[in-house]
Design an enzyme around this catalytic site. Sequence first.
Site: not given
Ligand code: NAD
Length: 484
Positions: A159-160, A163, A185, A187-188, A239, A258, A292, A386
């Site tokens: 999860t990100p 939220h 797992k 978000s850190e 992302g 997502e 998002c 974005e």
């Molecule tokens: P992020 O992609 O940086 O991180 C998301 C998760 O991926 C974190 O838990 C992170 O630890 C994990 N991660 C990091 N490296 C990884 C790897 N190599 N393999 C697997 N997982 C890994 O996103 P963020 O900065 O936390 O959140 C923002 C992004 O999330 C934005 O792009 C936003 O649009 C998107 N988002 C999408 C939705 C949706 O429903 N479409 C909802 C909310 C956020």
Amino acid sequence: MSTSPHVKDCAHFRAEGLRIGGERIRTDRSLDVLNPFTGERVGTVAMASLAHVRRAMDIAHAYQSTLSRYERSAILNRAAALLRERTAEASDLITRESGLSKKDSVYEIGRVADVLGFGATEALRDDGQVFSCDLTPHGKRRKVLTTREPLLGVITAITPFNHPMNQVAHKVVPAVATNNRMVLKPSEKVPLSALYFADLLYEAGLPPEMLQVVTGDPREIADELLTHPHVDLITFTGGVSIGKYIAHKAGYRRIVLELGGNDPLIVMDDADLDKASDLAVQGSYKNSGQRCTAVKRMLVHEAVRARFTELVVEKTRAWRFGDPMDSGTDMGCVIDEAAARHFERVVDEAVAQGARLLVGNRREGALYSPTVLDQVRPEMTVVREETFGPVSPIIGFRDIDEAIAISNGTAFGLSSGLCTNRMDDITRFAKELKVGTVNLWEVPGYRIELTPFGGIKDSGLGYKEGVQEAMKSFTNCKTFTMPW
Ligand code: NAD
């Protein structure tokens, strides 16, 4: 991974362990969780090793839940009631670790309780189908019954940050409702809200094997979570670049992605501009613009652009931003200073390329002011990519063809908002926008937690979330046929 000694711990400091097989496991390394507004340390979480991930997978895989629909529903209902009672405490935690305003975090708790409530209701509903087989000349006197079963293997959920609890709830609740086993797992950047939510479910009676939580450095443990042989399905919100990495890594597994968005709010020349500008500012600045589905582009008919822009600027100036804990604050800070600096950079770049800064682009640490830009062209970075923060670029168009072309002109296809009352235009937008959702007279982010939600193109593979759809994707449909 610990911070320098001059970082202060906050009064409600939490030192958290992993949640594996019903135990809280501390490890010799921990990760600091910082309050992005004050810089204080909110807590620490244990850093999982590969051995921890493997153990969690083995425990999950070996466990077969026998909870009835009634029991799953009761657990989810109890968790919803506990969360509602603890709204103040839970929303404080979200605000402390994310910098989101209390208005936003209290709202988020309400949404999480809704997810739990819908999960509880859906757990009671059997969506199996019955087909008669004597429908054609070569038919037989038989029936086909369909049932949905939990997956054979384990679900990995990632999860990100945006939220901190609701993103987690949207993965965990459908898994519980369908009797699955999940390794999460979070978000850190915001792991504490996820652990709080898991504990709430255990307190409500969830067998700990059904939900385990590992925290740590994704560079160390992410690949194991994606490729471990026990994993049947990966559900990821985050992302695009990581989403595509997961698609590449996943191999022969189901994936639900997502990803990011670049959602427009489209304002036609007949729109009530007061109403449209209200939606524009709410859609841009709620949750510090970190949704998002935040309004990332305002597409406005040239005939009303000047007046609409005036209203947006006026309402942006009135949007109160500052200390997230202050109950009068509309908007807190963004997730960290690096993110705020990034917004500053893309806005400066747009201004250098001819956009006009009407208000905002001020930064103090992770606090970034609501920002409106005019005379923006679709090819500028601030709209092409974005911008995951409170920045509102205004782009003019001359007719509906141009509005649709600009709207569809990015790699994303998540959601959209539409302000017009003309039925012919409404139907054209509904049919021609290449997105997952079109909301008439609402922000792109409008949804209820039950209904299908998700994007296409770079925003996702078209597999939806929302409690009902997630329950479908977390199950295998089995057909049983018999003489009738
Ligand atoms: P992020 O992609 O940086 O991180 C998301 C998760 O991926 C974190 O838990 C992170 O630890 C994990 N991660 C990091 N490296 C990884 C790897 N190599 N393999 C697997 N997982 C890994 O996103 P963020 O900065 O936390 O959140 C923002 C992004 O999330 C934005 O792009 C936003 O649009 C998107 N988002 C999408 C939705 C949706 O429903 N479409 C909802 C909310 C956020």
